[in-house]
Design an enzyme around this catalytic site. Structure first.
Site, PDB file in Angstrom:
ATOM      1  N   ASP A   7       0.884  -1.148   0.000  1.00 61.15           N
ATOM      2  CA  ASP A   7       0.000   0.000   0.000  1.00 61.15           C
ATOM      3  C   ASP A   7       0.940   1.220   0.000  1.00 61.15           C
ATOM      4  OD1 ASP A   7      -2.321   1.597   0.614  1.00 61.15           O
ATOM      5  OD2 ASP A   7      -1.559   1.699   2.656  1.00 61.15           O
ATOM      6  N   LEU A   8       0.424   2.376  -0.355  1.00 61.08           N
ATOM      7  CA  LEU A   8       1.298   3.564  -0.388  1.00 61.08           C
ATOM      8  C   LEU A   8       1.134   4.425   0.875  1.00 61.08           C
ATOM      9  CD1 LEU A   8       3.193   5.561  -1.911  1.00 61.08           C
ATOM     10  CD2 LEU A   8       1.147   6.548  -2.927  1.00 61.08           C
ATOM     11  N   ASP A   9      -0.063   5.026   0.985  1.00 65.08           N
ATOM     12  CA  ASP A   9      -0.287   5.988   2.070  1.00 65.08           C
ATOM     13  C   ASP A   9      -0.280   5.296   3.420  1.00 65.08           C
ATOM     14  OD1 ASP A   9      -0.737   8.178   0.292  1.00 65.08           O
ATOM     15  OD2 ASP A   9      -2.714   7.387  -0.141  1.00 65.08           O
ATOM     16  N   THR A  20       1.689   9.901   4.026  1.00 62.34           N
ATOM     17  CA  THR A  20       0.653  10.742   3.428  1.00 62.34           C
ATOM     18  C   THR A  20      -0.722  10.478   4.038  1.00 62.34           C
ATOM     19  OG1 THR A  20       0.847   9.133   1.664  1.00 62.34           O
ATOM     20  CG2 THR A  20       1.597  11.365   1.174  1.00 62.34           C
ATOM     21  N   LYS A  55      -9.245   5.229   5.810  1.00 57.43           N
ATOM     22  CA  LYS A  55      -7.944   4.799   5.290  1.00 57.43           C
ATOM     23  C   LYS A  55      -8.101   3.710   4.230  1.00 57.43           C
ATOM     24  CE  LYS A  55      -4.863   5.976   9.100  1.00 57.43           C
ATOM     25  NZ  LYS A  55      -3.982   5.418  10.146  1.00 57.43           N
ATOM     26  N   GLY A  56      -7.431   3.878   3.122  1.00 53.50           N
ATOM     27  CA  GLY A  56      -7.466   2.884   2.053  1.00 53.50           C
ATOM     28  C   GLY A  56      -8.732   2.937   1.201  1.00 53.50           C
ATOM     29  N   SER A  89      -2.216   0.914  -4.409  1.00 53.60           N
ATOM     30  CA  SER A  89      -2.768   2.035  -3.666  1.00 53.60           C
ATOM     31  C   SER A  89      -4.112   2.430  -4.257  1.00 53.60           C
ATOM     32  CB  SER A  89      -1.809   3.224  -3.755  1.00 53.60           C
ATOM     33  OG  SER A  89      -2.422   4.371  -3.239  1.00 53.60           O
ATOM     34  N   ALA A  90      -4.990   2.925  -3.377  1.00 59.15           N
ATOM     35  CA  ALA A  90      -6.285   3.430  -3.848  1.00 59.15           C
ATOM     36  C   ALA A  90      -6.140   4.860  -4.360  1.00 59.15           C
ATOM     37  CB  ALA A  90      -7.278   3.396  -2.702  1.00 59.15           C
ATOM     38  N   SER A  91      -4.941   5.417  -4.232  1.00 65.25           N
ATOM     39  CA  SER A  91      -4.766   6.836  -4.518  1.00 65.25           C
ATOM     40  C   SER A  91      -4.485   7.143  -5.980  1.00 65.25           C
ATOM     41  CB  SER A  91      -3.631   7.402  -3.667  1.00 65.25           C
ATOM     42  OG  SER A  91      -3.403   8.754  -4.037  1.00 65.25           O
ATOM     43  N   LYS A 105     -10.964  -0.858  -1.813  1.00 58.11           N
ATOM     44  CA  LYS A 105     -10.682  -1.752  -0.685  1.00 58.11           C
ATOM     45  C   LYS A 105     -11.857  -1.594   0.296  1.00 58.11           C
ATOM     46  CE  LYS A 105      -5.771  -0.598  -1.175  1.00 58.11           C
ATOM     47  NZ  LYS A 105      -4.626   0.152  -0.641  1.00 58.11           N
ATOM     48  N   GLU A 107      -0.038  -3.351   4.541  1.00 61.05           N
ATOM     49  CA  GLU A 107      -1.109  -2.349   4.646  1.00 61.05           C
ATOM     50  C   GLU A 107      -1.175  -1.681   6.013  1.00 61.05           C
ATOM     51  OE1 GLU A 107      -3.723  -0.706   3.666  1.00 61.05           O
ATOM     52  OE2 GLU A 107      -3.976  -1.351   1.598  1.00 61.05           O
ATOM     53  N   ASP A 108      -1.654  -0.430   6.039  1.00 63.74           N
ATOM     54  CA  ASP A 108      -1.855   0.254   7.328  1.00 63.74           C
ATOM     55  C   ASP A 108      -3.343   0.399   7.658  1.00 63.74           C
ATOM     56  OD1 ASP A 108      -2.374   2.181   5.285  1.00 63.74           O
ATOM     57  OD2 ASP A 108      -2.225   3.754   6.808  1.00 63.74           O
TER      58      ASP A 108
HETATM   59  P1  B16 Z   1      -6.723   9.955  -3.653  1.00 58.67           P
HETATM   60  P2  B16 Z   1      -3.684   3.921  -0.005  1.00 58.67           P
HETATM   61  C1  B16 Z   1      -5.647   5.704  -0.113  1.00 58.67           C
HETATM   62  O1  B16 Z   1      -4.328   5.329  -0.399  1.00 58.67           O
HETATM   63  C2  B16 Z   1      -5.716   6.484   1.184  1.00 58.67           C
HETATM   64  O2  B16 Z   1      -5.448   5.645   2.292  1.00 58.67           O
HETATM   65  C3  B16 Z   1      -7.110   7.048   1.355  1.00 58.67           C
HETATM   66  O3  B16 Z   1      -7.145   7.828   2.537  1.00 58.67           O
HETATM   67  C4  B16 Z   1      -7.472   7.896   0.141  1.00 58.67           C
HETATM   68  O4  B16 Z   1      -8.787   8.394   0.227  1.00 58.67           O
HETATM   69  C5  B16 Z   1      -7.337   7.040  -1.123  1.00 58.67           C
HETATM   70  O5  B16 Z   1      -6.018   6.528  -1.209  1.00 58.67           O
HETATM   71  C6  B16 Z   1      -7.635   7.819  -2.390  1.00 58.67           C
HETATM   72  O6  B16 Z   1      -6.638   8.774  -2.567  1.00 58.67           O
HETATM   73  O7  B16 Z   1      -7.762  10.906  -3.166  1.00 58.67           O
HETATM   74  O8  B16 Z   1      -5.323  10.514  -3.651  1.00 58.67           O
HETATM   75  O9  B16 Z   1      -7.096   9.321  -4.981  1.00 58.67           O
HETATM   76  O10 B16 Z   1      -3.650   3.883   1.490  1.00 58.67           O
HETATM   77  O11 B16 Z   1      -4.558   2.864  -0.654  1.00 58.67           O
HETATM   78  O12 B16 Z   1      -2.316   4.004  -0.624  1.00 58.67           O
HETATM   79 MG    MG Z   2      -2.802   3.141   3.398  1.00 52.08          MG
END
Ligand code: B16
Ligand code: MG
Length: 226
Positions: free
Chosen positions: A10-12, A18, A46-47, A117-119, A148, A172-173
């Site tokens: 996972d990233l954040d 972040t 988160k995630g 990552s979901a980001s 997720k 994952e966190d």
């Molecule tokens: P964005 P991860 C997730 O990243 C974050 O944990 C979550 O808080 C955030 O809403 C999501 O990415 C979407 O991010 O708005 O930048 O597209 O933890 O899966 O790396």
């Molecule tokens: Mg995360």
């Protein structure tokens, strides 16, 4: 015979902190909307994707029917604008402790490395951190239909790496992320609080504790249980 072939991150909150910036950016939006929330509620975001996070915040304030689709898109954009401002100054010094060493160690041992990552900001963040070349594959969150705890993003990463899910470890966190890894039939390692991440096969309190020997041991123990 199950053999450890890949580690999918996972990233954040795992590669860099972040997760804190997401919290701050949502809190700023929450303030504008008069929907205050604390860190405990933030755990449930988160995630989780940007759109789904917004829905959860609006539901918390009982305001889920107060906005049109376009207005919700505008609110999500506002949060992202806050977030992009916060991450603009990230450098390789913002990598969490031990992460660069761990990634290099995995690479040296011939294991594949993926990012799930979901980001939608993942490419920008990994670029600013200077670790993009260490990843064999980074899933583009824009191509993921299910947030997720759905396993989709982890399964996509494994497929792109050419590794069966049962030969992968996921790190994952987030509670939702641990559920996603478990549903993907991978071995889940949590970073954070044991009580929050209780469904992980193993939890480290700091990324500093991650190393090749440890993850191999966890994988081998889990292999016997599965
Ligand atoms: P964005 P991860 C997730 O990243 C974050 O944990 C979550 O808080 C955030 O809403 C999501 O990415 C979407 O991010 O708005 O930048 O597209 O933890 O899966 O790396
Ligand atoms: Mg995360």
């Amino acid at each position: 015979m199950k053999t450890l072939e890949a580690v999918i991150f996972d990233l954040d909150g795992v590669i860099t902190d972040t997760a804190e910036y997401h919290f701050l950016a949502w809190q700023m939006l929450g303030k504008d909307l008069h929907i205050p929330f604390d860190r405990e509620f933030n755990e449930t975001l988160k995630g989780v994707s940007r759109t789904e996070s917004l829905e959860r915040i609006l539901a918390l304030g009982n305001r889920q029917n107060d906005f049109t689709k376009d207005e919700k898109e505008e609110l999500a954009k506002k949060k992202n604008d806050h977030y992009v401002e916060l991450i603009a100054h990230i450098t390789n010094e913002d990598l969490l402790p031990g992460i660069k060493r761990f990634l290099t160690e995995l690479k040296g041992a011939g294991l594949k490395i993926g990012l799930a990552s979901a980001s939608k900001n993942a490419f920008q963040v990994t670029d600013r951190l200077g670790v993009q070349p260490l990843f064999d594959h980074i899933v583009d969150a824009a191509t993921v239909a299910h947030s997720k705890p759905d396993p989709e993003v982890f399964l996509k990463a494994a497929k792109a790496l050419g590794v069966p899910p049962e030969n992968c470890i996921g790190v994952e966190d987030a509670q939702a992320g641990i559920e996603a890894i478990n549903s993907a039939h991978m071995v889940a390692i949590g970073v954070g609080d044991q009580d929050v991440l209780r469904n992980a096969a193993y939890v480290v309190s700091s990324t500093e504790q991650l190393n090749l020997d440890l993850v191999k041991t966890i994988f081998d123990k889990q292999k016997v249980k599965l």
